[in-house]
Design a protein around this motif. Structure first.
Motif: not given
Ligand code: ZN
Lengths: 486, 100
Positions: A446-475
């Motif tokens: 919700e914060k990210y959608c409201a324009g708070e760019q750095k809120a994406q950190g938690a979501i990206v972190g979740h993805v990285m954890k789920a992929t054991r760091g294999q995901a391309d951060g930029k993608l």
């Protein structure tokens, strides 16, 4: 008070207080990489027990006669040609002075007929620094001051080691072409690279085989250069920058206070970060030079100079230009300079010629490949690795790890990627994981959608954890952005 | 003709050479050096436009030796000749200032 770097149409210059500008010339002494001393067969070797590399010639004993070392002459001419100098007939001269580190009471040098004159050195930023002369001379011994407070002026006595006395030197005298301390530092770095590439010297400032004195003055634009002071005892490239800046500000202070700058030699004190006066030039410089009667003139054979030119290795400036061109840059940038400094430019050129993306290639060679491992990496492997990255089969951080391992093992990039389980993640698979991450981090989303760019950190972190760091951060960021704007 | 060298010049050169001269010696050397310079002036009076300066009297150039290590002197022998030595080094009076 501060000194900042500015630039006008004539190039960069240091902006000093009250509109003063900096003018610097450098005198660099380099020890030549020979087996023996300049005029005798004693070893030219650093670190031996005191006074074990001495003989009647270098101790200045009566009746001994100097004979010039052929290799010292050869290296001096090679350095001259690498600095684009004219190599000329030369005559050695005696520079007379009394000091216990010169047992003969004169130093053999070259005076009005030096071996090398009128050259230049181009800095990485394109600034051309003129070389007035590069002459041959002998080094002095080393004195240690004992007793008192360990300081020169209250020493109880001095001890002298003549191992270094008579070691061959070339003194490279630049024209006063430096306008910033950064240029002076870049010049010394560039000179070191040339000395090492040509095998002329090992150019180690910490062992004293490369020593730098700086002639510093200040003036107002469009007025003649000011009176200069010579700064000695500069022991590193970093100190060179600090010493020049300190001295320039000292001179501006004097002039602004209505005083004048007196020509003198000053000593840089690294701990105190300041210079202090050693002696006034006006009384010291009376060396009564005259031709050295025990050494005959040197007249270089033009065929020998041609052979030296033909055998010169490609020098850093030329290598940077070649790599910059291959990488599609108009001027060498920092990545090009670093890759050439690391000696990886041949590999970069070959990889780019094999089709690799130049920016990615330079990035890996700048940071990820240990230069000592370069022999393990054929250009074809590097080009394959860059291609895997460009096509998206490897992320930037995976590619980084693969490059390091290519250097350590010599394996092909695909084999390493497979062993490490670096398989390209299907975008649809990743999309699923991104959606799960959004669902699991509702608040952040919700914060990210409201324009708070750095809120994406938690979501990206979740993805990285789920992929054991294999995901391309930029993608991942791209996918989040798509979902936000959908 | 003015004197080719003054007494002050001789005193200056003597000081640079770390020589202490008495007043009588200064007079003696001033006149002796003047006669040497007079002789040089005789040579200088000739038309020498086509003669290159001679730094060395013998027709030799490019005398070199190979860069090969030769035996050094024995340190104990060398230091035994010195007025004073310590820790394998020559011991000398305190040095004022730094080398030029
Ligand atoms: Zn020797």
């Amino acid at each position: 008070m501060t000194a900042t770097t500015a630039s006008d149409q004539g190039g960069a210059f240091t902006e000093l207080p009250s509109g003063y500008r900096l003018v610097v010339g450098l005198e660099v002494h380099v020890e030549l990489h020979t087996a023996t001393k300049l005029f005798c067969g004693c070893p030219n070797q650093f670190g031996d027990d005191p006074n074990t590399n001495v003989c009647p010639v270098c101790l200045g004993l009566p009746g001994s006669m100097p004979v010039l070392n052929a290799q010292a002459m050869e290296l001096a001419m090679r350095l001259g040609r690498a600095l684009h100098c004219e190599v000329r007939p030369s005559v050695f001269a005696r520079k007379n002075y009394f000091y216990p580190d010169m047992p003969k009471d004169y130093q053999v040098s070259q005076y009005d007929q030096p071996t090398n004159v009128d050259g230049h050195l181009d800095l990485p930023d394109g600034t051309r620094i003129g070389i007035e002369r590069a002459h041959i001379e002998e080094d002095t011994g080393k004195s240690t001051h004992v007793g008192g407070g360990g300081r020169i002026h209250d020493a109880a006595y001095s001890l002298v080691d003549y191992n270094r006395c008579g070691v061959p030197l070339v003194e490279i005298v630049s024209r006063p072409d430096f306008r910033t301390a950064e240029q002076a530092k870049a010049y010394v770095n560039e000179l070191r690279a040339i000395l090492v590439a040509t095998g002329v010297s090992d150019a180690k400032m910490e062992e004293g085989s490369l020593r730098v004195d700086a002639n510093v003055s200040v003036h107002q634009p469009d007025t003649p250069f000011g009176t200069r002071c010579e700064i000695k005892n500069i022991n590193s490239v970093r100190s060179l920058g600090r010493a020049i800046e300190y001295e320039a500000l000292r001179q501006v202070d004097l002039l602004e206070a209505g005083e004048r700058v007196i020509q003198q030699t000053r000593h840089w004190n690294e701990d105190e970060g300041r210079t202090h006066m050693l002696r006034s030039k006006e009384e010291a410089e009376d060396y009564r030079y005259f031709p050295e009667p025990d050494l005959v003139p040197m007249v270089p054979d033009p065929a020998r100079i041609e052979a030296i030119d033909a055998a010169l290795p490609r020098l850093p400036a030329e290598r940077r230009a070649a790599l910059a061109e291959a990488a599609g840059r108009t001027l060498p940038d920092e990545s090009v300079t670093i890759v050439v400094d690391r000696g990886l430019d041949e590999l970069a050129l070959d990889a780019v010629a094999a089709g690799a993306d130049a920016d990615r290639t330079l990035t890996h060679l700048q940071h990820d490949l240990d230069p000592d491992h370069a022999a393990n990496v054929p250009a074809a492997h590097l080009a394959q690795l860059v291609e895997l990255e460009t096509s998206g089969a490897l992320t930037a951080s995976q590619a980084k790890q693969v490059v390091a391992e290519m250097g350590e093992t010599g394996k092909a990039p695909e084999a390493i990627a497979a062993e490490r389980g670096f398989e390209a993640m299907d975008t649809s698979e990743l999309e699923g994981i991104v959606d799960e991450a959004i669902a699991a981090n509702g608040e952040a989303w919700e914060k990210y959608c409201a324009g708070e760019q750095k809120a994406q950190g938690a979501i990206v972190g979740h993805v990285m954890k789920a992929t054991r760091g294999q995901a391309d951060g930029k993608l991942v960021s791209q996918l989040l952005e798509q979902r936000r704007s959908a | 003709m003015t004197a080719p060298i003054s007494r002050d010049d001789v005193a200056h050169v003597a000081r640079l050479a770390r020589l202490t001269l008495t007043d009588d010696e200064l007079d003696t050397f001033t006149s002796q050096l003047a006669s040497i310079l007079d002789h040089a002036a005789d040579v200088e009076a000739l038309d020498l436009d086509d003669v290159a300066p001679t730094s060395h009297p013998y027709p030799l150039e490019n005398v070199v030796r190979p860069d090969e290590v030769r035996p050094c002197l024995d340190r104990d022998e060398v230091l035994a000749e010195a007025p004073s030595a310590e820790d394998g080094m020559f011991r000398v009076p305190p040095v004022l200032g730094e080398a030029p």
